[in-house]
Design an enzyme around this catalytic site. Structure first.
Site, PDB file in Angstrom:
ATOM      1  CE1 TYR A   1     -18.431   8.282 -15.545  1.00  0.00           C
ATOM      2  CE2 TYR A   1     -16.918   8.891 -13.788  1.00  0.00           C
ATOM      3  CZ  TYR A   1     -17.775   7.967 -14.381  1.00  0.00           C
ATOM      4  OH  TYR A   1     -17.961   6.743 -13.782  1.00  0.00           O
TER       5      TYR A   1
ATOM      6  NE  ARG B   1      -2.406   0.875   3.654  1.00  0.00           N
ATOM      7  CZ  ARG B   1      -1.979   1.844   4.469  1.00  0.00           C
ATOM      8  NH1 ARG B   1      -1.985   3.108   4.075  1.00  0.00           N
ATOM      9  NH2 ARG B   1      -1.534   1.545   5.675  1.00  0.00           N
TER      10      ARG B   1
ATOM     11  CE  LYS C   1     -15.011   4.393 -18.660  1.00  0.00           C
ATOM     12  NZ  LYS C   1     -14.559   4.601 -17.279  1.00  0.00           N
TER      13      LYS C   1
ATOM     14  CG  ASP D   1     -11.205  12.295 -17.567  1.00  0.00           C
ATOM     15  OD1 ASP D   1     -10.629  11.506 -18.349  1.00  0.00           O
ATOM     16  OD2 ASP D   1     -12.132  11.937 -16.817  1.00  0.00           O
TER      17      ASP D   1
END
Length: 373
Positions: free
Chosen positions: A99, A47, A195, A170
Site C-alpha cells: 500500500y 481519548r 474496507k 496488514d
C-alpha cells in the site's frame, strides 16, 4: 457476548459479538457520542478510556483475529501506531509491492533518519526469514496491494527473529475470515476497517490486534498521545457493517473467481493476477495459508495507459473509484496514483462487490471491447 469466539464459528461471532446480554439492554450496539463520562469508574475521558461503541468494534475484530484489538481513526492511524514503536536507527523490512501509504510513511521516516528500509519481494520467503534475524519491524502485506502476492506467513512468522522485533501483517485484503496472522505467530495484525469490515464505503477506521500485552499497551498509548481515536459514528457503522462480512465476502469471492477465469481467457487481457488462479505465481502458497482467495483482481490489458483509462471510463455497473471491500464493485488504474510507478501502466485493480456475476461480466466485457485501440 457470553460465548468465547473459539466456541462458535466466525460467522456467528460476527453477528453476536459486542452486544450486551443484560435484560433491558438495547439489542444493537448503541451509538455513544460522548467525549467524557461521570467520574467514579475507570472510564472518564474517551481519548484515554474509549467508549462502549469503540469497544464493541474491538470485541468483534479482536475475536476474529484471536487477540486484543484497538480501534483507530483510520487504517493508516493504526499502521502509524505500530511504526511509532520503533527506536531511532531501527531497520524496517518492507515488501516491494505494498500500500502506497505504508511505503510513504516508511520513506518519510527514512528521510528523517528515524530508520532504514529494506525492500523485499513478498514471495522471497528465504529473504524474509533472513530479515527476521536483523530487522526491528518485519512488515508484511498479504495478499499485497495491488499485485496480490501471497506471503508464506507460516514460514516467515515461525522464523527466529531479532529480540524485540515486531512482525506486523496488514490483513486487510484477506480479512480475518480468510487469514489469521496471529495464529501463524505474527506480533500484530492490521485491518483497514474502511474496507471489508465496514463494507459500505461510508467510514474511515482501522484496527490493530495483538496477543502481546506490552505491545497492546504501547500501541494504546500511541493512540492516546497522538489522538488517533475513531469517531463514534464510524465505529458504530463499522460494527454494523461487520455483521454481514461473512456473507458479503463469500458472495464477492465466488464472483471474483468467475470474473478472474473469464478475464484470463479474454483476448484483450494480457495477464490476470488473482491468488485463486493456478497461473498466479503464489497460488500454491495461497492454497496453503488462505481459507479463501478474496475478492480483489488485478489485470493488465493488451495496451497502454490510455486504453486502461478508457476502460475505467466505459464501465457502468462497476464504479470508477478507489478503495476496496465494499458492496459495490470498483475499479481503477493504480499506476495513475503517485508512488505507484513500479506497476504496469495498464494494470487495473478490480474490487468485486456483491452484484450479479453475469451483470458484472457484461459490464467489464463491453467496456474492454469498446475501448480497444
Amino acid at each position: 457476548m457470553d460465548k468465547h469466539p473459539s466456541a462458535i464459528k466466525p460467522e456467528s461471532w460476527l453477528v453476536s459479538a459486542g452486544r450486551s446480554s443484560e435484560p433491558g439492554a438495547p439489542l444493537n450496539v448503541p451509538l455513544v457520542p460522548a467525549s467524557n463520562f461521570i467520574l467514579g469508574t475507570e472510564r472518564g475521558y474517551s481519548r484515554d478510556d474509549a467508549t462502549p461503541t469503540w469497544e464493541a468494534l474491538e470485541e468483534v475484530v479482536g475475536g476474529l483475529e484471536a487477540g486484543r484489538a484497538l480501534a483507530f481513526a483510520s487504517g493508516m492511524a493504526a499502521i502509524a501506531a505500530v511504526f511509532d514503536q520503533l527506536s531511532a536507527g531501527a531497520v524496517v523490512a518492507l515488501p516491494d509491492d505494498c500500500y502506497q501509504g505504508v511505503a510513504g510513511l516508511a520513506a518519510a521516516g527514512a528521510e528523517r533518519g528515524r530508520w532504514t528500509v529494506q525492500r523485499l519481494a513478498l514471495d522471497d520467503t528465504a529473504g524474509w526469514i533472513r530479515a527476521c534475524a536483523t530487522a526491528d519491524l518485519i512488515w508484511l502485506e498479504s495478499p499485497s496491494n495491488p499485485l496480490l502476492a501471497v506471503a508464506d506467513l507460516e514460514a516467515i512468522c515461525a522464523a527466529p527473529r531479532k529480540p524485540g522485533a515486531i512482525v506486523a501483517v496488514d490483513n486487510t485484503f484477506a480479512t480475518p475470515l480468510n487469514q489469521q496472522p496471529l495464529e501463524f505467530g505474527a506480533t500484530v495484525s492490521l485491518q483497514s476497517a474502511t474496507k471489508f469490515i465496514g463494507g459500505h464505503s461510508d467510514l474511515l477506521a482501522g484496527v490493530a490486534t495483538t496477543r502481546d500485552d506490552a505491545l497492546y499497551h504501547a500501541i494504546r498509548t500511541s493512540r492516546e498521545l497522538n489522538g488517533a481515536t475513531p469517531g463514534t459514528l464510524e465505529a458504530w457503522l463499522a460494527v454494523r457493517g461487520a455483521r454481514t462480512l461473512a456473507i458479503r465476502l463469500q458472495r464477492a469471492q465466488e464472483t471474483a473467481m468467475v470474473l478472474a477465469e473469464r478475464l484470463e481467457a479474454h483476448p484483450l487481457v494480457e495477464r490476470v493476477r488473482y491468488p485463486g488462479l493456478p497461473s498466479h505465481p503464489t497460488h500454491a502458497t495461497a492454497r496453503r495459508v488462505l481459507r479463501g482467495f478474496g475478492s480483489i483482481i488485478s489485470f493488465e490489458l493488451r495496451g497502454g495507459a490510455e486504453f486502461a483509462d478508457a476502460v475505467c471510463r466505459g464501465v457502468g455497473l462497476v464504479r470508477h473509484a478507489t478503495s476496496v471491500g465494499a458492496v459495490e464493485s470498483t475499479m481503477e488504474r493504480r499506476a495513475a496514483i503517485p508512488g505507484q510507478t513500479h506497476l504496469p501502466p495498464s494494470l487495473l485493480r478490480l474490487s468485486v462487490g456483491i452484484e450479479d456475476a453475469e451483470d458484472l461480466w457484461a459490464d467489464l466485457d463491453q467496456a474492454i471491447r469498446a475501448a480497444a485501440p
